[in-house]
Scaffold this active site. Sequence first.
Site, short mmCIF file in Angstrom:
data_model
loop_
_atom_site.label_atom_id
_atom_site.label_comp_id
_atom_site.label_asym_id
_atom_site.label_seq_id
_atom_site.Cartn_x
_atom_site.Cartn_y
_atom_site.Cartn_z
N ARG A 1 38.51 -4.33 2.63
CA ARG A 1 39.61 -3.78 3.08
C ARG A 1 39.01 -2.60 3.83
NH1 ARG A 1 38.88 0.58 -0.41
NH2 ARG A 1 37.88 0.13 -2.59
N GLY B 1 34.01 1.80 -11.84
CA GLY B 1 33.22 2.88 -12.49
C GLY B 1 33.56 2.16 -14.01
P1 ADP Z 1 32.91 0.36 -9.71
O1 ADP Z 1 32.72 -1.41 -8.47
O2 ADP Z 1 32.89 -0.16 -11.18
O3 ADP Z 1 32.93 1.67 -8.21
P2 ADP Z 1 29.84 0.37 -8.26
O4 ADP Z 1 28.24 -0.86 -8.46
O5 ADP Z 1 29.86 0.50 -7.26
O6 ADP Z 1 30.81 -0.28 -9.64
O7 ADP Z 1 28.73 1.29 -8.35
C1 ADP Z 1 29.42 2.48 -9.50
C2 ADP Z 1 29.01 4.01 -9.67
O8 ADP Z 1 28.21 3.74 -10.39
C3 ADP Z 1 28.05 4.53 -8.10
O9 ADP Z 1 28.63 4.98 -7.14
C4 ADP Z 1 26.77 5.00 -9.28
O10 ADP Z 1 27.64 6.25 -9.46
C5 ADP Z 1 26.46 4.71 -10.30
N1 ADP Z 1 25.72 3.09 -10.03
C6 ADP Z 1 25.49 2.27 -10.18
N2 ADP Z 1 24.49 0.88 -9.83
C7 ADP Z 1 23.73 2.41 -10.12
C8 ADP Z 1 22.43 2.23 -10.50
N3 ADP Z 1 21.54 1.21 -10.43
N4 ADP Z 1 21.82 3.23 -10.73
C9 ADP Z 1 22.20 4.49 -10.69
N5 ADP Z 1 23.49 4.63 -10.90
C10 ADP Z 1 24.80 3.64 -10.20
#
Ligand code: ADP
Length: 447
Positions: free
Chosen positions: A291, A165
């Site tokens: 994983r 995040g």
């Molecule tokens: P990381 O690998 O850092 O966990 P993610 O791409 O999985 O990043 O995103 C983590 C969180 O950030 C998501 O679960 C969501 O809560 C928020 N998020 C990511 N992309 C978006 C988006 N396009 N719009 C709204 N929230 C987002």
Amino acid sequence: MFQKILIANRGEIALRVLRACKELGIQTVVVHSTADSDAMHVRLADESVCIGPPPSRESYLNIHQIVAACEITGADAVHPGYGFLSENAKFADILAAHNITFIGPSGDHIRIMGDKIEAKRTAKRLGIPVVPGSDGAISDDKEAKRVAAEIGYPVIIKASAGGGGRGMKVAHTEADLEVALQTAKSEAGAAFGDDAVYIEKYLEKPRHIEVQVFGDGAGRGVHFGERDCSLQRRHQKVWEEANSPALNTEERSRIGGICAKAIADLGYSGAGTIEFLYENGEFYFIEMNTRLQVEHPVTEAITGIDLVHEQIRVASGAGLSVRQEDIKFNGHAIECRINAEDPRTFTPSPGTITHFHTPGGLGIRVDSGVYSGYKIPPYYDSLIGKLIVHGRNRVECMMRLRRALDEFVVDGIKTTLPLFRDLVGNPDIANGDYDIHWLEKYLAKDE
Ligand code: ADP
């Protein structure tokens, strides 16, 4: 089949993998740091090797020591669990070079999915719906403004090398965009040593829905349905469910089918999770984890299939034990992550557990490596156990969960159990009516 598996992890997941190995009649070796000599996985394994001092980078992340432990004990495969080296492509490559099987996908597949821009490009090519946004990295303000105008505000700027995040910034207007882009770039550079960022549409009220997939490495792919992990704090999952209260059967098989086909076309091997944001009936890919996930037991509860058995089978070349048509979804399951943390401030609460009593009865599973008298070391994450509850439907599951939470006793340290006791009585949670911001808002109200 393998003769001996080395488990390169600790805590509840080390125990989880150990159980699967024992059931399959495979010898086990665990590695541990000096802080974990008294851990349950060390007591229960056939062999154990101390690989270093408490800090993870000198023990659980120390590739040389782990490879040496494999050679000393004659282990022919390594299960990495989650976290630590589980998504480290170099580790997978080094094991392969030593003729030791990494229980997971190829180093190349880990590499593709570890780079978010590359992962999104690959997902799109495989027919997985993605969040509208830039095609790749954004090079300057002009390009950022053009893309943002095209997709419409608000937009989110994300680090290609991101994880946990971090490195994400939201811009609501063009005036915010320049600053957001600069901050995201410098944060990404500082945190990941790579300042590549990309832009996508910011979804305002999505749910986090992820699909459990498996590939056999020989062109076959299946899905095990979805999990809803929308209840998050600081992008960390807190409570997970299967099935999602938001999806119907048609949506489940549509998105599951898309994911299974993508996995087959990719030639992927082993377990994976394709994560989506879901809003207004549409799925938007955000990332793929290569994983086993912390929350895999909710899928096991509703399918009755042991996912670690499947991982081991696939890695050994025995293939999956099930076809898509054999995978059925029965009832409902919820997992609560019990952390050694203050339930209000979430500050870690290491120390000695003076008394530990887990709930039992029909439909209850507790995955935990701790016991009465166990001293939680301060060096690692604060997860001390997972409570997984299954019922014939969501209402029965919630009734049983409420009862199980009442029965759970952890004395001597603070835990997040009181938070779950509050959540289980909340009307929004009872109705399954929540998005990814719900928990943060709920916690802010309480302050
Ligand atoms: P990381 O690998 O850092 O966990 P993610 O791409 O999985 O990043 O995103 C983590 C969180 O950030 C998501 O679960 C969501 O809560 C928020 N998020 C990511 N992309 C978006 C988006 N396009 N719009 C709204 N929230 C987002």
